[in-house]
Write an enzyme that holds these catalytic residues in place. Sequence first.
Site, PDB file in Angstrom:
ATOM      1  N   ASP A   1       0.846  -1.201   0.000  1.00 50.82           N
ATOM      2  CA  ASP A   1       0.000   0.000   0.000  1.00 50.82           C
ATOM      3  C   ASP A   1       0.876   1.244   0.000  1.00 50.82           C
ATOM      4  O   ASP A   1       2.058   1.188   0.345  1.00 50.82           O
ATOM      5  CB  ASP A   1      -0.954  -0.004   1.196  1.00 50.82           C
ATOM      6  CG  ASP A   1      -0.226  -0.090   2.526  1.00 50.82           C
ATOM      7  OD1 ASP A   1       0.708  -0.899   2.646  1.00 50.82           O
ATOM      8  OD2 ASP A   1      -0.583   0.667   3.462  1.00 50.82           O
TER       9      ASP A   1
ATOM     10  N   GLU B   1      -0.123  -1.070   5.718  1.00 50.49           N
ATOM     11  CA  GLU B   1       0.918  -0.511   6.586  1.00 50.49           C
ATOM     12  C   GLU B   1       0.730   0.985   6.814  1.00 50.49           C
ATOM     13  O   GLU B   1       0.874   1.486   7.929  1.00 50.49           O
ATOM     14  CB  GLU B   1       2.304  -0.789   5.977  1.00 50.49           C
ATOM     15  CG  GLU B   1       3.465  -0.550   6.940  1.00 50.49           C
ATOM     16  CD  GLU B   1       4.009   0.882   6.923  1.00 50.49           C
ATOM     17  OE1 GLU B   1       4.752   1.249   7.843  1.00 50.49           O
ATOM     18  OE2 GLU B   1       3.687   1.644   5.986  1.00 50.49           O
ATOM     19  N   GLU B   2       0.379   1.708   5.741  1.00 54.08           N
ATOM     20  CA  GLU B   2       0.248   3.164   5.865  1.00 54.08           C
ATOM     21  C   GLU B   2      -0.976   3.561   6.694  1.00 54.08           C
ATOM     22  O   GLU B   2      -1.124   4.715   7.086  1.00 54.08           O
ATOM     23  CB  GLU B   2       0.177   3.825   4.474  1.00 54.08           C
ATOM     24  CG  GLU B   2       1.353   3.527   3.547  1.00 54.08           C
ATOM     25  CD  GLU B   2       2.677   4.135   3.994  1.00 54.08           C
ATOM     26  OE1 GLU B   2       2.748   4.746   5.083  1.00 54.08           O
ATOM     27  OE2 GLU B   2       3.668   3.993   3.248  1.00 54.08           O
TER      28      GLU B   2
ATOM     29  N   ASP C   1      12.000  -1.317   4.820  1.00 53.70           N
ATOM     30  CA  ASP C   1      10.945  -0.295   4.710  1.00 53.70           C
ATOM     31  C   ASP C   1      11.433   1.034   5.291  1.00 53.70           C
ATOM     32  O   ASP C   1      10.684   1.731   5.954  1.00 53.70           O
ATOM     33  CB  ASP C   1       9.686  -0.786   5.451  1.00 53.70           C
ATOM     34  CG  ASP C   1       8.485   0.121   5.205  1.00 53.70           C
ATOM     35  OD1 ASP C   1       8.495   0.856   4.203  1.00 53.70           O
ATOM     36  OD2 ASP C   1       7.549   0.102   6.017  1.00 53.70           O
TER      37      ASP C   1
ATOM     38  N   HIS D   1       6.608   9.242   1.133  1.00 52.41           N
ATOM     39  CA  HIS D   1       5.438   9.999   1.628  1.00 52.41           C
ATOM     40  C   HIS D   1       5.291  11.395   1.018  1.00 52.41           C
ATOM     41  O   HIS D   1       4.288  12.045   1.246  1.00 52.41           O
ATOM     42  CB  HIS D   1       5.425  10.159   3.168  1.00 52.41           C
ATOM     43  CG  HIS D   1       5.186   8.885   3.907  1.00 52.41           C
ATOM     44  ND1 HIS D   1       4.644   8.823   5.162  1.00 52.41           N
ATOM     45  CD2 HIS D   1       5.427   7.595   3.553  1.00 52.41           C
ATOM     46  CE1 HIS D   1       4.567   7.561   5.553  1.00 52.41           C
ATOM     47  NE2 HIS D   1       5.042   6.801   4.597  1.00 52.41           N
TER      48      HIS D   1
END
Length: 484
Positions: A111, A176-177, A205, A455
């Site tokens: 994701d 995860e986000e 990650d 991000h």
Amino acid sequence: MFSSSSPPTGLLEKVFQYIDLHQDEFVQTLKEWVAVESDSVQPVPRLRRELLRMTGLAADRLRRLGARVHLADAGFQQLPDGQSLPIPPIILAELGNDPKKPTVCFYGHLDVQPARQEDGWVTDPYTLTEVDGKLYGRGTTDNKGPVLAWINAVSTFRALDEDLPVNVKFVIEGMEEAGSLALEELVQKEKAGFFSSVDYIVISDNLWISRRTPALTCGTRGNSYFMVEVKCRDQDFHSGTFGGILNEPMADLVALLGSLVDSSGRILIPGIYDHVAPVTAEEKRTYEAIDLDLEEYRNSSQVKKFLFDTKEELLMHLWRYPSLSIHGIEGAFHEPGAKTVIPGRVIGKFSIRLVPHMNMSVVEKQVKQHLDYIFSKRNSSNQMTVSMTLGVHPWIADIRDNQYLAAKRAIKTVFGTEPDMIRDGSTIPIAKIFQDTIQKSVMMLPLGAADDGEHSQNEKINRWNYIEGSKLFAGFFLEMAKLH
């Protein structure tokens, strides 16, 4: 980029050549993955369908490698408005179960954070675009690129008809986000099943601290998130009618928030530093060895001046000391223009990044006692309540573990240099969850460079990092097999 000291020989050379020759195919697959808008943050049915499609793509790819793939049902996400959305299943896959080989488990996620071109992207975020060796697109570095690099390493052994040096397992999620919904329960549930044969866990990650020098991550800070509410009544007041005759909640809150941290970044809550692990001489040396150009770091961050003037002090305050950040105020007037309002009820939000050996419940008590004391001195008739809404422990690894040794050797072979041994100032909760639940060695092996912009707008991974990262994982498998 090999060091002249030890060029790869035999199988390793064959593997590296194959990866070089097939790099365009590997980039093409990343392009297909980036094209899927697998945004888990915005809870809308269209994006959930994209997430399910992304999970299917990854599962198919693993099946084509010959992996046994199980899609673990993760249930539904209940939203505040009463509707529910499916959580994409978590992929559990395995290749090989030779009892003589170590079993290495890779964790990654499919994701991504939301992205729109009008937010300042130079290119369409869901169309992988290569410019000057940089592969731009949402999810390229966080985390689709690293997941694919691991798959590329495995598929290279397969394509060359070579036996995999290790047994490989995959845990790949799609939330995860959004806080890794359902993952912790799955890890608990599969502790005696899927994870029982796992010897080592690798997470990729996060990023290097440098643009050029590879890194190994051996610790992350935890986090405690707090809300402090000051309330007079539920409705706001007019400042002409009530200004001057009330204890204003906003004034109380500003005083409370202002009492937490001083202008040099030192936390003012009594006792907060009591349990911070002391700095050892060995640890000091690791900070000195790290490749960080302070000037470049400052310029790329667009910060006029940091609180610290040396690389060592800066890194220690980023990684091994706690920090307190004030995030926002709910209930305050924040629109453009002037509005003469006294908010009747406000909530301040702040968090403390935790480090070893701070105890979360002790920190919670210290914060509450401190705010109670500051509030009592104001003799305010308002009500104050403090709550801790999130608590995640810090994580620290033992860098003498076999897999850290193997990763160091593989980095030396691929990049011709020793890695920076770094910690991460942010929190990656899954590391601690794996370590506590499965009680096996966890390692973070990042592939992305410091300027990848996870991000943010124009996220990218360098082609070099992606391709050399695929070699790194392959080299790591071979080094793990030797050490085992």
